[in-house]
Design an enzyme around this catalytic site. Structure first.
Site, PDB file in Angstrom:
ATOM      1  N   GLN A 128      93.287 -36.748  39.271  1.00 24.64           N
ATOM      2  CA  GLN A 128      94.115 -35.618  39.689  1.00 24.64           C
ATOM      3  C   GLN A 128      95.575 -35.832  39.326  1.00 24.64           C
ATOM      4  O   GLN A 128      96.181 -36.822  39.737  1.00 24.64           O
ATOM      5  CB  GLN A 128      93.979 -35.446  41.206  1.00 24.64           C
ATOM      6  CG  GLN A 128      94.846 -34.365  41.810  1.00 24.64           C
ATOM      7  CD  GLN A 128      94.511 -34.123  43.276  1.00 24.64           C
ATOM      8  OE1 GLN A 128      93.358 -34.140  43.679  1.00 24.64           O
ATOM      9  NE2 GLN A 128      95.523 -33.897  44.076  1.00 24.64           N
ATOM     10  N   TYR A 130      98.627 -34.311  40.199  1.00 25.12           N
ATOM     11  CA  TYR A 130      99.462 -33.479  41.060  1.00 25.12           C
ATOM     12  C   TYR A 130     100.826 -34.136  41.307  1.00 25.12           C
ATOM     13  O   TYR A 130     101.858 -33.677  40.841  1.00 25.12           O
ATOM     14  CB  TYR A 130      98.768 -33.242  42.396  1.00 25.12           C
ATOM     15  CG  TYR A 130      97.886 -32.024  42.465  1.00 25.12           C
ATOM     16  CD1 TYR A 130      97.302 -31.478  41.336  1.00 25.12           C
ATOM     17  CD2 TYR A 130      97.597 -31.424  43.696  1.00 25.12           C
ATOM     18  CE1 TYR A 130      96.479 -30.370  41.409  1.00 25.12           C
ATOM     19  CE2 TYR A 130      96.778 -30.315  43.780  1.00 25.12           C
ATOM     20  CZ  TYR A 130      96.213 -29.787  42.642  1.00 25.12           C
ATOM     21  OH  TYR A 130      95.393 -28.694  42.724  1.00 25.12           O
ATOM     22  N   GLU A 246      89.247 -29.510  49.063  1.00 27.61           N
ATOM     23  CA  GLU A 246      89.397 -30.897  49.499  1.00 27.61           C
ATOM     24  C   GLU A 246      89.114 -31.034  50.989  1.00 27.61           C
ATOM     25  O   GLU A 246      88.696 -32.101  51.455  1.00 27.61           O
ATOM     26  CB  GLU A 246      90.817 -31.384  49.186  1.00 27.61           C
ATOM     27  CG  GLU A 246      91.030 -32.860  49.413  1.00 27.61           C
ATOM     28  CD  GLU A 246      92.403 -33.318  48.956  1.00 27.61           C
ATOM     29  OE1 GLU A 246      92.549 -34.497  48.619  1.00 27.61           O
ATOM     30  OE2 GLU A 246      93.332 -32.488  48.927  1.00 27.61           O
TER      31      GLU A 246
END
Length: 392
Positions: A128, A130, A246
């Site tokens: 991920q 982010y 999530e």
């Protein structure tokens, strides 16, 4: 909708429990109960593929993409039995639980066909992209830039805390694709191949000795123009939907892991006599109550019909479990006393508890600090005025 377990659900529980127990006492017994995420990576990749072969990798997905069209109740059951069997933490949980559902929700048919079968089969590990050095809990402060050039997105920037990036094949990246944009506007959501000259991964050594996290540097890294999920400039919407996933079904499996950790604390207290200490008994009882409250809250949250929506229950869950687990780590060390401070080689006495203590401190930081979570609860959940923010 009420979440309950019918006779058919219980038959499903028996089926998946039987399969998981057979695998964890048979071919994959060597990775049963492995506490550390970075241990035995080659075997865990084999395990991901075994799950895919047997159709257990992503049971909530549609059958056409490698799932079982499992109901929410069945997904909860599998998550619980997975943890109960002592199966290892999924090294592709980001692909299965985050990237996959987001591609299902926002991807084109071509994108689904390109990515989903590989994730379901356990052949494609995802990470991920982010957080950044100045955009952690404040994700809208992303500075990584993407520009369209000759039919490709060219990406430059830095991501941090990219879990298992050094073992991953793909990464989804939130990047600023509109010059002059700020905040949540002008962001795009890109699906990128990790195996390219423009991506460099540097491990970050953690306090427990592991290097699960990484810095990821993107220098003219590229992906095709059609590797964008959703429309250009609408990456914030996609990114927020992913965060809702999530907080989905995996929370029940997470809680079964918490159950195992609490049981380890109880076993340690019984073994060294601390269970007879009234204060310790009270703290264990408080931990038990907290775990049960989390389960009831998660079941209520999953009873909603729109799992991509972040409602009040979802907003409170992160701070609830992170604070509870941090306190459990401290309780584990209190129970162990000096035994928890002594290491022999790479293995601690009562191995799960010192590692739990060291790692759980990060729970209140990653994925949005407790302070940020309180802001989200106040502003989005309760509708209170936004906290004053200075101009960048």
């Amino acid at each position: 909708m009420k979440l309950g377990f019918s006779p058919a659900d219980e038959a499903f529980r028996a089926e998946c429990a039987e399969w998981l127990q057979a695998e964890m006492t048979g071919e994959f017994a060597d990775i049963r109960g492995i506490p550390n995420l970075c241990d035995a990576i080659p075997r865990r990749k084999e395990w991901e593929q075994r799950l895919g072969e047997a159709g257990w990798s992503c049971i909530g997905w549609p059958r056409e993409w490698g799932g079982r069209d499992a109901t929410i109740a069945q997904q909860v059951i599998f998550a619980e039995e997975y943890a109960r069997a002592g199966a290892p933490n999924r090294i592709n949980h980001i692909g299965v639980e985050l990237a996959g559902p987001t591609i299902l929700a926002f991807g084109s048919e071509e994108q689904k066909a390109r990515y989903l079968p590989e994730i379901a089969a356990g052949r494609q590990i995802w990470c991920q992209g982010y957080s950044e050095p100045n955009a952690g809990s404040d994700l809208a402060n992303v500075k990584t830039k993407a520009r369209l050039e000759d039919g490709e997105w060219v990406v430059n920037g830095q991501k941090v805390w990219t879990s298992l990036a050094h073992y991953s094949d793909m990464i989804f990246v939130v990047a600023r694709s509109e010059d002059g944009s700020a905040g949540p506007k002008g962001l795009s959501f890109l699906l990128m191949d990790m195996d390219q000259p423009g991506i460099e991964v540097r491990p970050i050594r953690q306090i427990n000795g592991e290097a699960e996290f990484n810095e990821t540097f993107l220098t003219d890294a590229r992906c095709a123009a059609d590797a964008m999920l959703g429309a250009a400039g609408e990456g914030w919407k996609v990114a927020m939907a992913l965060l809702a996933f999530e907080r989905g079904v995996s929370t029940l499996g997470q809680q079964m892991q918490f159950r195992n950790e609490l049981d380890a604390v109880i076993d340690a207290a019984k073994a060294n006599g601390k269970a007879a200490v009234p204060v310790i008994r009270q703290k264990i009882a408080r931990a038990e109550i907290g775990l049960r409250l989390m389960r009831y809250g998660a079941l209520r949250m999953l009873s909603g019909t729109d799992l991509a929506a972040i409602d009040g229950a979802a907003l409170t869950y992160k701070i609830q479990w992170a604070t509870w687990r941090r306190d459990l780590g401290e309780l584990g060390m209190e129970v162990l006393g000096q035994a928890g401070e002594v290491a022999s080689g790479d293995h601690y006495s009562w191995p799960t508890l010192p590692n739990l203590f060291l790692f759980s401190r990060s729970d209140t930081i990653y994925g949005g600090t407790n302070q940020i979570q309180r802001n989200l609860i106040a502003e989005r959940g309760l509708g209170l005025p936004r906290e004053p923010r200075g101009q960048a």
